[in-house]
Design a protein around this motif. Sequence first.
Motif, PDB file in Angstrom:
ATOM      1  N   ARG A   1       9.525 -49.404 -24.019  1.00 61.50           N
ATOM      2  CA  ARG A   1       8.584 -49.167 -25.112  1.00 61.50           C
ATOM      3  C   ARG A   1       7.258 -48.768 -24.490  1.00 61.50           C
ATOM      4  O   ARG A   1       6.628 -49.555 -23.806  1.00 61.50           O
ATOM      5  N   VAL A   2       6.869 -47.532 -24.721  1.00 58.80           N
ATOM      6  CA  VAL A   2       5.625 -47.040 -24.128  1.00 58.80           C
ATOM      7  C   VAL A   2       4.465 -47.312 -25.072  1.00 58.80           C
ATOM      8  O   VAL A   2       4.628 -47.337 -26.294  1.00 58.80           O
ATOM      9  N   ASP A   3       3.292 -47.502 -24.497  1.00 57.17           N
ATOM     10  CA  ASP A   3       2.110 -47.775 -25.314  1.00 57.17           C
ATOM     11  C   ASP A   3       1.682 -46.536 -26.093  1.00 57.17           C
ATOM     12  O   ASP A   3       1.398 -46.611 -27.284  1.00 57.17           O
ATOM     13  N   VAL A   4       1.621 -45.392 -25.398  1.00 52.62           N
ATOM     14  CA  VAL A   4       1.191 -44.141 -26.035  1.00 52.62           C
ATOM     15  C   VAL A   4       2.057 -43.002 -25.500  1.00 52.62           C
ATOM     16  O   VAL A   4       2.285 -42.905 -24.288  1.00 52.62           O
ATOM     17  N   ILE A   5       2.538 -42.163 -26.408  1.00 52.31           N
ATOM     18  CA  ILE A   5       3.190 -40.916 -26.023  1.00 52.31           C
ATOM     19  C   ILE A   5       2.524 -39.820 -26.842  1.00 52.31           C
ATOM     20  O   ILE A   5       2.151 -40.040 -27.998  1.00 52.31           O
ATOM     21  N   SER A   6       2.339 -38.665 -26.207  1.00 55.22           N
ATOM     22  CA  SER A   6       1.757 -37.544 -26.948  1.00 55.22           C
ATOM     23  C   SER A   6       2.538 -36.281 -26.649  1.00 55.22           C
ATOM     24  O   SER A   6       3.128 -36.134 -25.583  1.00 55.22           O
ATOM     25  N   MET A   7       2.517 -35.398 -27.642  1.00 55.62           N
ATOM     26  CA  MET A   7       3.103 -34.078 -27.468  1.00 55.62           C
ATOM     27  C   MET A   7       1.968 -33.070 -27.543  1.00 55.62           C
ATOM     28  O   MET A   7       1.241 -33.010 -28.547  1.00 55.62           O
ATOM     29  N   GLY A   8       1.805 -32.303 -26.475  1.00 51.23           N
ATOM     30  CA  GLY A   8       0.749 -31.315 -26.413  1.00 51.23           C
ATOM     31  C   GLY A   8       1.100 -30.050 -27.174  1.00 51.23           C
ATOM     32  O   GLY A   8       2.218 -29.885 -27.663  1.00 51.23           O
TER      33      GLY A   8
END
Length: 154
Positions: A42-49
């Motif tokens: 479980r990641v804290d933050v994921i983003s898609m650019g």
Amino acid sequence: MNQLDPSLPAMPGQRLARGVARLLRSMDHAVLTEFVPSRGLRVDVISMGPKGEFWIVECKSCRADFMGDQKWRGYVEWCDRYFWAVDCDFPVELLPGETGLICADAYGAEIQRMAPETRLAGARRSRVMRDFARVSASRLQCLTDPEAFNAAAF
């Protein structure tokens, strides 16, 4: 800090994630917090650019939080760039040099060291993109009809 602003998240890591999300949004990234790329992670933050690239940011509020994290290497294979987010008092010499570094607080963040790029394989990228979209859509729908969803599912 929370006594002054009741809208701030209660936990230090959540406050870091909020600042990181603000930074990433300013870079035209779509952001999710508390994302599960694979069972047991479980990641804290994921983003898609804007070009479909995925960044993962793990927020560490103190030395003990970092020292107790044994899963972080497993996160690297689920993104194109991997970062740590810490506050300005964190002992950054503890963090692996082959990862990115973001200094953050609840109000914003700044990239101190850009993470090296390791491009996801096509099949893995497709899976992450599909899961990212499904979780995003489910969370948005939950805002408009909270009784219809079990928050634990996403």
